[in-house]
Design a protein around this motif. Structure first.
Motif, short mmCIF file in Angstrom:
data_model
loop_
_atom_site.label_atom_id
_atom_site.label_comp_id
_atom_site.label_asym_id
_atom_site.label_seq_id
_atom_site.Cartn_x
_atom_site.Cartn_y
_atom_site.Cartn_z
N ALA A 1 -23.28 98.75 59.81
CA ALA A 1 -22.70 99.85 59.01
C ALA A 1 -23.43 100.01 57.68
O ALA A 1 -23.02 100.82 56.85
CB ALA A 1 -21.21 99.62 58.80
N GLY A 2 -24.45 99.20 57.45
CA GLY A 2 -25.32 99.42 56.29
C GLY A 2 -25.08 98.53 55.09
O GLY A 2 -25.69 98.76 54.02
N ALA A 3 -24.21 97.51 55.22
CA ALA A 3 -23.93 96.65 54.06
C ALA A 3 -25.22 96.04 53.52
O ALA A 3 -26.06 95.59 54.31
CB ALA A 3 -22.96 95.54 54.47
N THR A 4 -25.38 96.04 52.19
CA THR A 4 -26.59 95.43 51.62
C THR A 4 -26.40 93.93 51.43
O THR A 4 -27.35 93.16 51.50
CB THR A 4 -26.93 96.06 50.25
OG1 THR A 4 -25.75 96.05 49.46
CG2 THR A 4 -27.47 97.46 50.41
N THR B 1 -31.37 88.15 48.83
CA THR B 1 -30.11 87.60 49.36
C THR B 1 -29.39 88.64 50.21
O THR B 1 -29.19 89.77 49.77
CB THR B 1 -29.17 87.19 48.19
OG1 THR B 1 -29.87 86.28 47.36
CG2 THR B 1 -27.89 86.56 48.71
N LYS B 2 -29.02 88.24 51.42
CA LYS B 2 -28.27 89.20 52.25
C LYS B 2 -26.92 88.62 52.72
O LYS B 2 -25.88 89.20 52.48
CB LYS B 2 -29.11 89.59 53.47
CG LYS B 2 -28.48 90.72 54.23
CD LYS B 2 -29.52 91.48 55.03
CE LYS B 2 -28.88 92.52 55.89
NZ LYS B 2 -29.63 92.67 57.14
N ILE B 3 -26.98 87.46 53.37
CA ILE B 3 -25.72 86.90 53.88
C ILE B 3 -25.41 85.59 53.14
O ILE B 3 -26.22 84.66 53.13
CB ILE B 3 -25.80 86.63 55.39
CG1 ILE B 3 -26.27 87.89 56.13
CG2 ILE B 3 -24.45 86.16 55.92
CD1 ILE B 3 -26.54 87.67 57.61
N VAL B 4 -24.23 85.57 52.54
CA VAL B 4 -23.81 84.40 51.77
C VAL B 4 -22.48 83.91 52.34
O VAL B 4 -21.60 84.72 52.64
CB VAL B 4 -23.62 84.81 50.28
CG1 VAL B 4 -22.93 83.71 49.49
CG2 VAL B 4 -24.95 85.18 49.65
N LEU B 5 -22.37 82.61 52.51
CA LEU B 5 -21.08 82.03 52.91
C LEU B 5 -20.53 81.24 51.74
O LEU B 5 -21.19 80.31 51.24
CB LEU B 5 -21.27 81.12 54.14
CG LEU B 5 -20.05 80.29 54.59
CD1 LEU B 5 -18.88 81.19 55.01
CD2 LEU B 5 -20.43 79.36 55.76
N LEU B 6 -19.34 81.62 51.26
CA LEU B 6 -18.73 80.88 50.15
C LEU B 6 -18.22 79.55 50.69
O LEU B 6 -17.66 79.50 51.79
CB LEU B 6 -17.56 81.68 49.56
CG LEU B 6 -17.86 83.09 49.02
CD1 LEU B 6 -16.59 83.70 48.43
CD2 LEU B 6 -18.97 83.04 47.95
N GLU B 7 -18.40 78.49 49.93
CA GLU B 7 -17.90 77.16 50.35
C GLU B 7 -16.37 77.23 50.49
O GLU B 7 -15.71 78.12 49.92
CB GLU B 7 -18.38 76.10 49.34
CG GLU B 7 -18.04 74.67 49.65
CD GLU B 7 -18.47 74.16 51.05
OE1 GLU B 7 -17.82 74.60 52.03
OE2 GLU B 7 -19.39 73.33 51.15
N ASN B 8 -15.84 76.32 51.29
CA ASN B 8 -14.41 76.26 51.66
C ASN B 8 -13.45 76.72 50.55
O ASN B 8 -13.37 76.12 49.48
CB ASN B 8 -14.10 74.79 52.03
CG ASN B 8 -12.81 74.67 52.79
OD1 ASN B 8 -11.96 75.56 52.74
ND2 ASN B 8 -12.67 73.57 53.51
#
Ligand code: AMP
Length: 396
Positions: A53-56, A112-119
């Motif tokens: 869907a185009g998310a940056t 930076t495109k995909i980031v996972l926040l820690e728990n």
């Protein structure tokens, strides 16, 4: 307001923050190994849809286990980040903490495109539904997506309060949508006859669901250890079977509310002298004083099969016996088969019943296998969940 779904959504140029249920089981001896990746696999279609869907930027968030508000490496999302990177063939950057200034700087980097926040549960504010914490998470994104159906019954900062900051910019993910649409077939005018099969360990665990079902169903079939308090409440002998006084009282209240003779109980059993001992048939309703029942017997299987025959809607939660033991899985698997063969809308929910259905090999034949145990039961009971409601109305 109706829930916004991802179909047709345009996220071009947007930073999307999305809540998933990545609460996967880890190997006890090697916490870097995920023993069952299903929950992450189920999230992949939504992740891909958001990117299409185009998310940056895509900021992923989840909890894992119960670290009780403290940082603890045993509950790190690192194995999840690694698995996601593999599946998406892309970098997934795991942050040091869900909230620190470094995250914003990281998001400002072009690459930076995909980031996972820690728990999220390393912070007590998450489970306390803290507004300030929700605001910090919300500040990372322009749009919020919630796909964590398994956590939607929790009023937590990332599932509930965060909606306050995304009026008209909150979406349900694909898994969430699928769960809601299927569960609505049970909660909103189910096709009749509507038959519920409820089993498992204790009446007290499912009393609220039973109170709701006794009104909405045409037949309520009871199995598992849950059946013995009902049998005792009807004056039968239950021997050494699991049966607390509290559960007998609760069973009495359900039987009192049963005006239409909807409740159906086992008429025979598979018993043993101890849990996991040698199985023996017990062709009577009454269980000998030195035996405990661990599964429903063949007459009961036949009776339940007959009761299910004309069903148009079937809800199943909870096994018919101690199905983890080979000697006591026949009742559960026979009911799996009977439900799978029906020409009806059939929904199974709850961790143990889902694993029984998967083991039986009939999972594909069910109309819907719900991923959220607690969440699906609560949705059936209330027709709503905090995390779903917040997506509809926002939080004021
Ligand atoms: P629940 O999580 O409430 O659905 O309960 C599932 C558990 O109930 C499973 O671990 C089963 O082994 C257990 N269970 C079902 N029937 C019996 C029984 N007759 N005696 C002892 N445990 C049972």
């Amino acid at each position: 307001m109706a829930i916004q779904y991802l179909e047709g959504a345009d996220f071009s140029g947007k930073k999307v923050i999305a809540r998933f249920d990545f609460n996967v089981p880890l190997d006890k001896n090697d916490k870097s190994k995920i023993t069952d990746t299903s929950r992450i696999d189920l999230a992949l279609p939504t992740i891909k849809k958001i990117l299409e869907a185009g998310a940056t930027k895509l900021i992923l968030m989840s909890h894992l286990g119960r670290p009780k508000g403290k940082k603890n490496p045993d509950f790190s999302l690192e194995p999840v980040a690694n698995y996601l990177a593999d599946q998406l063939s892309d970098d997934v950057i795991l942050t040091d903490s869900a909230i620190n200034c470094g995250v914003k700087e990281l998001l400002n980097l072009k690459e930076t495109k995909i980031v996972l926040l820690e728990n999220l549960r390393f912070h007590p504010e998450e489970e306390n539904n803290d507004e300030g914490f929700a605001k910090k998470l919300a500040d990372y994104g322009d749009v919020y997506v919630n796909d964590a159906f398994g956590a939607a019954h929790r009023k937590h900062a990332s599932t509930y309060e965060i909606n306050k900051f995304f009026a008209r910019n909150a979406y349900a993910g694909l898994l969430m949508q699928n769960e809601i649409e299927n569960l609505n077939k049970i909660t909103q005018s189910p096709k009749k006859p509507f038959v519920a099969i409820v089993g498992g360990a204790k009446v007290s665990d499912k009393i609220k669901t039973l109170e709701k079902l006794i009104v909405t169903v045409d037949k309520l079939i009871i199995g598992g250890a849950m059946a013995y308090p009902f049998l005792k409440a009807r004056g039968h002998e239950v021997g050494q079977s699991l049966c607390s006084d509290e559960d007998v009282k609760l069973a009495q209240s359900i039987l009192k509310a049963d005006k239409g003779g909807k409740v159906h109980l086992p008429v025979d059993h598979i018993v043993s002298e101890k849990f996991g001992g040698n199985p023996q048939g017990c062709s009577e309703i009454n269980i000998p004083s030195d035996r405990m029942a661990l599964d429903i017997g063949p007459k009961t299987i036949e009776k339940y099969r007959e009761l299910l025959k004309d069903a148009q809607t079937v809800l199943w939660n909870g096994p018919m016996g101690a199905f983890e033991l080979n000697d006591y899985n026949k009742g559960t698997f026979a009911i799996c088969e009977a439900v799978a063969q029906l020409d009806a809308f059939t929904l199974v929910g709850g961790g143990d019943s889902v694993s029984a259905v998967n083991q039986s090999g009939y999972a594909e034949k069910f109309s819907h296998v719900s991923t959220g145990g607690g969440a699906s039961l609560e949705y059936i009971e209330k027709g709503e969940l905090p995390g779903v409601q917040a997506l509809k109305f926002g939080v004021s």
